[in-house]
Design a protein around this motif. Structure first.
Motif, mmCIF file in Angstrom:
data_model
loop_
_atom_site.group_PDB
_atom_site.id
_atom_site.type_symbol
_atom_site.label_atom_id
_atom_site.label_comp_id
_atom_site.label_asym_id
_atom_site.label_seq_id
_atom_site.Cartn_x
_atom_site.Cartn_y
_atom_site.Cartn_z
ATOM 1 N N UNK A 27 0.783 -1.234 0.000
ATOM 2 C CA UNK A 27 0.000 0.000 0.000
ATOM 3 C C UNK A 27 0.817 1.289 0.000
ATOM 4 N N UNK A 28 1.984 1.285 0.647
ATOM 5 C CA UNK A 28 2.730 2.526 0.795
ATOM 6 C C UNK A 28 3.514 2.906 -0.456
ATOM 7 N N UNK A 29 3.569 2.014 -1.445
ATOM 8 C CA UNK A 29 4.251 2.350 -2.696
ATOM 9 C C UNK A 29 3.342 3.139 -3.637
ATOM 10 N N UNK A 30 2.065 3.231 -3.293
ATOM 11 C CA UNK A 30 1.126 3.943 -4.147
ATOM 12 C C UNK A 30 1.391 5.450 -4.101
ATOM 13 N N UNK A 31 1.079 6.098 -5.205
ATOM 14 C CA UNK A 31 1.302 7.534 -5.296
ATOM 15 C C UNK A 31 0.461 8.277 -4.269
ATOM 16 N N UNK A 32 -0.737 7.762 -4.018
ATOM 17 C CA UNK A 32 -1.618 8.388 -3.036
ATOM 18 C C UNK A 32 -2.354 7.306 -2.264
ATOM 19 N N UNK A 33 -2.327 7.409 -0.928
ATOM 20 C CA UNK A 33 -3.024 6.449 -0.064
ATOM 21 C C UNK A 33 -4.282 7.136 0.461
ATOM 22 N N UNK A 34 -5.424 6.815 -0.154
ATOM 23 C CA UNK A 34 -6.672 7.473 0.238
ATOM 24 C C UNK A 34 -7.337 6.728 1.398
ATOM 25 N N UNK A 35 -8.429 7.282 1.907
ATOM 26 C CA UNK A 35 -9.122 6.717 3.061
ATOM 27 C C UNK A 35 -9.618 5.300 2.800
ATOM 28 N N UNK A 36 -10.122 5.063 1.593
ATOM 29 C CA UNK A 36 -10.639 3.729 1.269
ATOM 30 C C UNK A 36 -9.511 2.701 1.243
ATOM 31 N N UNK A 37 -8.335 3.120 0.728
ATOM 32 C CA UNK A 37 -7.170 2.229 0.724
ATOM 33 C C UNK A 37 -6.752 1.892 2.151
ATOM 34 N N UNK A 38 -6.759 2.905 3.013
ATOM 35 C CA UNK A 38 -6.364 2.675 4.411
ATOM 36 C C UNK A 38 -7.342 1.721 5.090
ATOM 37 N N UNK A 39 -8.641 1.881 4.815
ATOM 38 C CA UNK A 39 -9.651 1.006 5.411
ATOM 39 C C UNK A 39 -9.443 -0.447 4.992
ATOM 40 N N UNK A 40 -9.133 -0.647 3.716
ATOM 41 C CA UNK A 40 -8.881 -1.994 3.210
ATOM 42 C C UNK A 40 -7.617 -2.564 3.841
ATOM 43 N N UNK A 41 -6.571 -1.735 3.924
ATOM 44 C CA UNK A 41 -5.318 -2.169 4.532
ATOM 45 C C UNK A 41 -5.528 -2.529 6.007
ATOM 46 N N UNK A 42 -6.294 -1.713 6.718
ATOM 47 C CA UNK A 42 -6.566 -1.964 8.140
ATOM 48 C C UNK A 42 -7.335 -3.267 8.317
ATOM 49 N N UNK A 43 -8.273 -3.523 7.404
ATOM 50 C CA UNK A 43 -9.039 -4.777 7.461
ATOM 51 C C UNK A 43 -8.114 -5.981 7.247
ATOM 52 N N UNK A 44 -7.230 -5.865 6.265
ATOM 53 C CA UNK A 44 -6.264 -6.951 6.010
ATOM 54 C C UNK A 44 -5.350 -7.157 7.214
#
Length: 202
Positions: A27-44
């Motif tokens: 996730x942290x290699x992405x150009x932008x980490x939006x709220x939805x990405x963080x939610x998915x990452x937190x779930x994982x």
């Protein structure tokens, strides 16, 4: 932001950066980490584990102080500990009444001996209620399991693990008994004590 929630988020990020190299790389290699990405990452983060030992990040260069054991990510004041202790004894969560000192040690994950559950469903419901009020980590089942904090009511010297706690919680949520309403009430009061204390400090 409330003190407990701030500390919980800090520890989530700390554990993520130290122990979940796979998610950081994903996730942290992405150009932008939006709220939805963080939610998915937190779930994982909450629902998955590393697939193999080879994926574990190298912690040899990490200070030992940062490699603390998994904990509840909470910060209870003395009034809250007193209420928690009273609730645990009033709801008869454990075979023996607990002291405030034992409850402090419990949430610090440094009990000398695990507590013995009277009813696994009741115990699971209590900790889930604390979690719902954002007083402890969403990974409380994992914390109890890994720190060997509670013995199951179902057998002698059998520790309560994440699986048993999850099953017990599902069963408890299908029950609307008086003891569960009492636990909910106490936990609501415990949360209000934190709100009141924080508002006084502002």
């Amino acid at each position: 932001m409330r003190k407990n929630e701030h500390k919980k988020n800090f520890h989530i990020m700390e554990e993520l950066l130290i122990n979940r190299k796979d998610l950081v790389q994903k996730y942290f290699v992405r150009e932008k980490l939006c709220d939805s990405d963080y939610s998915i990452m937190h779930h994982e983060f909450n629902t998955t584990q590393l697939s193999s030992i080879s994926e574990v990040s190298d912690t040899s260069s990490v200070p030992k102080a940062c490699l603390s054991k998994v904990d509840f990510q909470c910060c209870f004041n003395s009034k809250q500990i007193k209420l928690i202790t009273h609730c645990a004894n009033k709801a008869h969560l454990f075979t023996l009444d607990v002291s405030e000192a034992e409850m402090k040690a419990f949430f610090a994950c440094c009990l000398e001996h695990p507590l013995k559950s009277v009813c696994n469903r009741r115990v699971a419901f209590f900790f889930d209620a604390l979690c719902e009020q954002k007083l402890i980590s969403t990974r409380w089942q994992h914390v109890i399991d890994k720190n060997r904090l509670i013995l199951s009511s179902s057998g002698k010297n059998v520790l309560l693990n994440s699986s048993k706690l999850s099953t017990a919680l599902n069963e408890a949520k299908q029950n609307d008994g008086c003891v569960y309403r009492t636990i909910k009430l106490y936990v609501h009061i415990i949360a209000e004590v934190e709100e009141f204390t924080n508002s006084d400090m502002e």
